[in-house]
Design an enzyme around this catalytic site. Structure first.
Site, PDB file in Angstrom:
ATOM      1  N   ASN A  27      78.407  37.890 -27.769  1.00 32.67           N
ATOM      2  CA  ASN A  27      78.042  37.140 -26.511  1.00 32.67           C
ATOM      3  C   ASN A  27      78.736  37.643 -25.292  1.00 32.67           C
ATOM      4  OD1 ASN A  27      77.102  35.538 -24.624  1.00 32.67           O
ATOM      5  ND2 ASN A  27      78.021  33.667 -25.316  1.00 32.67           N
ATOM      6  N   LYS A  86      78.428  36.962 -22.164  1.00 30.24           N
ATOM      7  CA  LYS A  86      78.163  35.894 -21.150  1.00 30.24           C
ATOM      8  C   LYS A  86      77.842  36.665 -19.793  1.00 30.24           C
ATOM      9  CE  LYS A  86      81.570  33.230 -23.684  1.00 30.24           C
ATOM     10  NZ  LYS A  86      81.975  31.822 -23.890  1.00 30.24           N
ATOM     11  N   HIS A 112      73.254  27.438 -26.301  1.00 33.29           N
ATOM     12  CA  HIS A 112      74.631  27.921 -26.229  1.00 33.29           C
ATOM     13  C   HIS A 112      75.352  26.584 -25.375  1.00 33.29           C
ATOM     14  CE1 HIS A 112      78.387  29.760 -24.912  1.00 33.29           C
ATOM     15  NE2 HIS A 112      78.423  30.565 -25.993  1.00 33.29           N
ATOM     16  N   GLU A 168      77.470  26.550 -23.169  1.00 30.93           N
ATOM     17  CA  GLU A 168      77.602  26.662 -21.679  1.00 30.93           C
ATOM     18  C   GLU A 168      76.199  26.138 -21.075  1.00 30.93           C
ATOM     19  OE1 GLU A 168      79.334  30.427 -21.837  1.00 30.93           O
ATOM     20  OE2 GLU A 168      81.040  29.760 -22.727  1.00 30.93           O
ATOM     21  N   GLU A 223      79.656  26.009 -33.050  1.00 34.30           N
ATOM     22  CA  GLU A 223      80.630  26.307 -32.031  1.00 34.30           C
ATOM     23  C   GLU A 223      81.067  25.214 -31.415  1.00 34.30           C
ATOM     24  OE1 GLU A 223      80.136  30.511 -30.382  1.00 34.30           O
ATOM     25  OE2 GLU A 223      78.795  29.277 -29.271  1.00 34.30           O
ATOM     26  N   GLY A 229      86.257  29.869 -25.711  1.00 35.77           N
ATOM     27  CA  GLY A 229      86.836  30.365 -24.646  1.00 35.77           C
ATOM     28  C   GLY A 229      88.443  29.692 -24.445  1.00 35.77           C
ATOM     29  N   SER A 252      86.699  31.056 -29.912  1.00 32.60           N
ATOM     30  CA  SER A 252      87.931  31.893 -29.977  1.00 32.60           C
ATOM     31  C   SER A 252      88.150  32.669 -31.212  1.00 32.60           C
ATOM     32  CB  SER A 252      89.235  30.978 -29.529  1.00 32.60           C
ATOM     33  OG  SER A 252      88.936  30.323 -28.319  1.00 32.60           O
TER      34      SER A 252
HETATM   35  C1  PEP Z   1      80.856  32.238 -27.326  1.00 32.14           C
HETATM   36  O1  PEP Z   1      80.603  32.568 -26.136  1.00 32.14           O
HETATM   37  O2  PEP Z   1      80.089  31.832 -27.844  1.00 32.14           O
HETATM   38  C2  PEP Z   1      82.243  32.060 -27.796  1.00 32.14           C
HETATM   39  C3  PEP Z   1      82.449  31.565 -28.787  1.00 32.14           C
HETATM   40  O3  PEP Z   1      83.240  32.432 -26.891  1.00 32.14           O
HETATM   41  P1  PEP Z   1      84.549  32.677 -27.508  1.00 32.14           P
HETATM   42  O4  PEP Z   1      84.762  33.515 -28.649  1.00 32.14           O
HETATM   43  O5  PEP Z   1      85.455  33.391 -25.890  1.00 32.14           O
HETATM   44  O6  PEP Z   1      85.521  31.315 -27.544  1.00 32.14           O
END
Ligand code: PEP
Length: 253
Positions: free
Chosen positions: A9, A11, A97, A99, A169, A175, A215
């Site tokens: 992703n 973003k 997601h 966000e 997630e 992040g 992460s």
């Molecule tokens: C994500 O954007 O779904 C995500 C898991 O980000 P990150 O790997 O940076 O934590």
């Protein structure tokens, strides 16, 4: 057998040139061998989907969008439909997601419409679920995930649900550099699979891929993938570096 699935992703990152370069680096690398054993997808920003899809057309790397609107066309300024995404070469689409849930304010009802519209439009939705830190601390993880799963999938037949991938997630791990331990993730993945068996049936629940996101890095990917109910990884930050993303793909084989 569930084929491992690694999705990146991006973003709101990259520009036209660096996005295409990143896609090309992912398509080459040591991916040829791994790609037979792992489903790989990248999710660039809307405006670069077409150029990335073009760059990847001779490869086995699929393209996904980060969002979708549930109507098929009409007066919905700024929105993008399933048929438009399909038209430019998308296979997957992220729905709900964290966000979009927590920054943009999307609710389960809207996310459900997006999942349904994606399937009707021929896309494969990746429904993202996961609890906030405070919710985990109050032992509400299962409650939150149950609500997001049930409301996110409401009204979908067995046949339609078979097109869905789930991504667990935990919001506190996205992040932040703070990954769920493989055991913490496995616990929730197993909970989600049992929930799917309750909502549908065991064979269907056993066939649906459940990705972990939060992460993920080259050095924790293999341990996460070693868990029985972790079928793949949704990768944010580390998917922006070709070497890291390729290492994660190799760890998923
Ligand atoms: C994500 O954007 O779904 C995500 C898991 O980000 P990150 O790997 O940076 O934590």
């Amino acid at each position: 057998m569930r084929k491992p699935f690694v999705a990146g992703n991006w973003k709101m990152n990259t520009d036209g040139r660096s996005g295409v370069a990143l896609a090309q680096a992912i398509a080459s690398g040591s991916l040829q061998q791994a790609s037979r054993k792992v489903t790989v997808a990248v999710c660039p920003p809307f405006v670069y989907l077409q150029s990335v899809a073009m760059a990847l057309r001779a490869s086995s790397v699929a393209v996904g969008a980060q969002d979708i609107y549930f109507e098929s066309n009409g007066a919905f300024t700024g929105e993008v439909s399933a048929s438009m995404l399909k038209d430019i070469g998308c296979t997957y689409v992220l729905c709900g997601h964290s966000e979009r849930r927590h920054v943009i304010g999307e609710k389960d009802v809207l996310i459900n419409k997006k999942v349904a519209a994606a399937i009707v439009g021929g896309l494969l939705p990746i429904l993202c679920v996961g609890e906030l830190l405070g919710e985990r601390e109050e032992s509400k993880t299962e409650e939150v995930v149950t609500r997001q799963m049930k409301e996110g999938l409401v009204g979908l037949s067995d046949e339609k649900v078979a097109a869905v991938t789930i991504a667990y997630e935990p919001v506190w791990a996205i992040g932040t550099g703070r990954t769920a331990t493989p055991q913490q993730a496995q616990e929730v993945h197993n909970f989600i699979r049992n929930l799917l068996a309750e909502m549908y049936d065991t064979p269907l629940a056993e066939s649906i891929r459940i990705l972990y996101g939060g992460s993920v890095k080259p050095d924790n990917a293999a341990d996460l993938m070693g868990q029985q109910d972790i079928d793949g990884l949704l990768v944010g930050g580390a998917s922006l570096k070709a070497d890291d993303f390729l290492a994660i793909i190799r760890a998923a084989v």
